[in-house]
Design a protein around this motif. Structure first.
Motif, short mmCIF file in Angstrom:
data_model
loop_
_atom_site.label_atom_id
_atom_site.label_comp_id
_atom_site.label_asym_id
_atom_site.label_seq_id
_atom_site.Cartn_x
_atom_site.Cartn_y
_atom_site.Cartn_z
N PHE A 1 0.75 -1.17 -0.16
CA PHE A 1 -0.02 -0.02 0.16
C PHE A 1 0.84 1.29 -0.18
O PHE A 1 0.58 2.15 -0.85
N ASN A 2 1.84 1.32 0.91
CA ASN A 2 2.63 2.33 0.93
C ASN A 2 3.54 2.55 -0.44
O ASN A 2 3.63 3.82 -0.87
N MET B 1 2.51 -5.55 -9.06
CA MET B 1 1.68 -6.63 -8.44
C MET B 1 1.41 -6.04 -6.86
O MET B 1 2.30 -6.46 -6.28
N PRO B 2 0.50 -5.28 -6.52
CA PRO B 2 0.24 -5.24 -5.19
C PRO B 2 0.18 -6.32 -4.30
O PRO B 2 -0.30 -7.44 -4.70
N CYS B 3 0.22 -5.91 -3.07
CA CYS B 3 -0.09 -7.21 -2.01
C CYS B 3 -0.59 -6.35 -0.90
O CYS B 3 0.13 -5.78 0.01
N VAL B 4 -2.08 -6.18 -0.72
CA VAL B 4 -2.57 -5.24 0.13
C VAL B 4 -3.86 -6.01 0.67
O VAL B 4 -4.43 -6.99 -0.12
N GLN C 1 -9.42 -0.17 0.79
CA GLN C 1 -10.59 0.62 0.88
C GLN C 1 -10.52 1.99 1.02
O GLN C 1 -11.05 3.02 0.72
N HIS C 2 -9.13 2.40 1.17
CA HIS C 2 -8.67 3.85 1.30
C HIS C 2 -8.72 4.45 -0.28
O HIS C 2 -8.24 3.77 -1.16
N ALA C 3 -9.15 5.60 -0.07
CA ALA C 3 -9.57 6.32 -1.28
C ALA C 3 -8.19 6.58 -2.12
O ALA C 3 -8.17 6.66 -3.41
N PHE D 1 -3.64 -9.33 -8.47
CA PHE D 1 -3.66 -9.79 -7.05
C PHE D 1 -5.12 -9.23 -6.62
O PHE D 1 -5.43 -8.33 -6.88
N VAL D 2 -6.03 -9.95 -5.81
CA VAL D 2 -7.01 -9.72 -5.20
C VAL D 2 -6.93 -9.45 -3.78
O VAL D 2 -6.40 -10.64 -3.26
N PRO D 3 -7.24 -8.50 -3.11
CA PRO D 3 -6.97 -8.15 -1.98
C PRO D 3 -7.63 -9.38 -0.89
O PRO D 3 -8.80 -9.74 -1.24
#
Length: 180
Positions: A84-85, A116-119, A125-127, A150-152
């Motif tokens: 996320f960061n 590819m995120p990992c969240v 949900q953060h805007a 990636f699906v959270p």
């Protein structure tokens, strides 16, 4: 030989990076590993082995001005896992971290980039996260998030099937073919 910069930030899949390096090498890539400072701290005991595996220094800090670059030029960059960061810093152009600076500059240079995120679902949900995903996609980054990427998961949960590294590696393959 095609040079892949493999970048990772501090999310649990980063502990699987040795296998990803080997998979990349099996696909014909010269792999250089870059990590966020926290990810480098997580893998501190493994860094010498990872350097032996890649044949390159593992980098997590900027080099000093005037120092030669220790890596060959990138043909493609894979940033996974991207937290996320990291996604937000990159989209906002906050480049105090080496890997963020390289991908931010790489988008401007036209280097093909897969991320590819990992969240987890709480972060997702953060805007700002959706804005960052859209900004990176608009900049030409192949961002594997949602269906086909990636699906959270819920906070504290790991998916039984694991992090979809194969999708990231296949996306890199689709962007560039290894050179002999």
């Amino acid at each position: 030989m095609t040079t892949l910069y493999l970048f990772g930030s501090a999310a649990p899949p980063v502990f699987e990076v040795a296998g990803v390096i080997t998979s990349g090498q099996d696909r014909g890539w010269d792999v250089c590993l870059g990590l966020t400072p926290t990810a480098a701290r997580w893998l501190e005991a493994e860094l010498p082995a990872l350097e032996d595996l890649t044949g390159h220094p593992v980098r997590s800090e900027y080099k000093m001005p005037g120092e030669p670059d220790v890596w060959p030029k990138a043909d493609v960059i894979l940033f996974a896992p991207a937290t996320f960061n990291s996604v937000n810093e990159w989209a906002l152009g906050l480049t105090s971290k080496f890997v963020i600076g390289v991908v931010a500059e790489g988008t401007g240079k036209g280097i093909p980039i897969v991320a590819m995120p990992c969240v987890n679902t709480a972060y997702a949900q953060h805007a700002q996260f959706d804005r960052s995903v859209e900004a990176l996609r608009a900049a030409g980054v192949r961002l594997l998030y949602g269906d086909g990427g990636f699906v959270p998961n819920r906070p504290g949960e790991r998916r039984p099937e694991g992090y979809p590294w194969h999708r990231a590696l296949d996306a890199v393959d689709a962007l560039v073919s290894p050179r002999p």
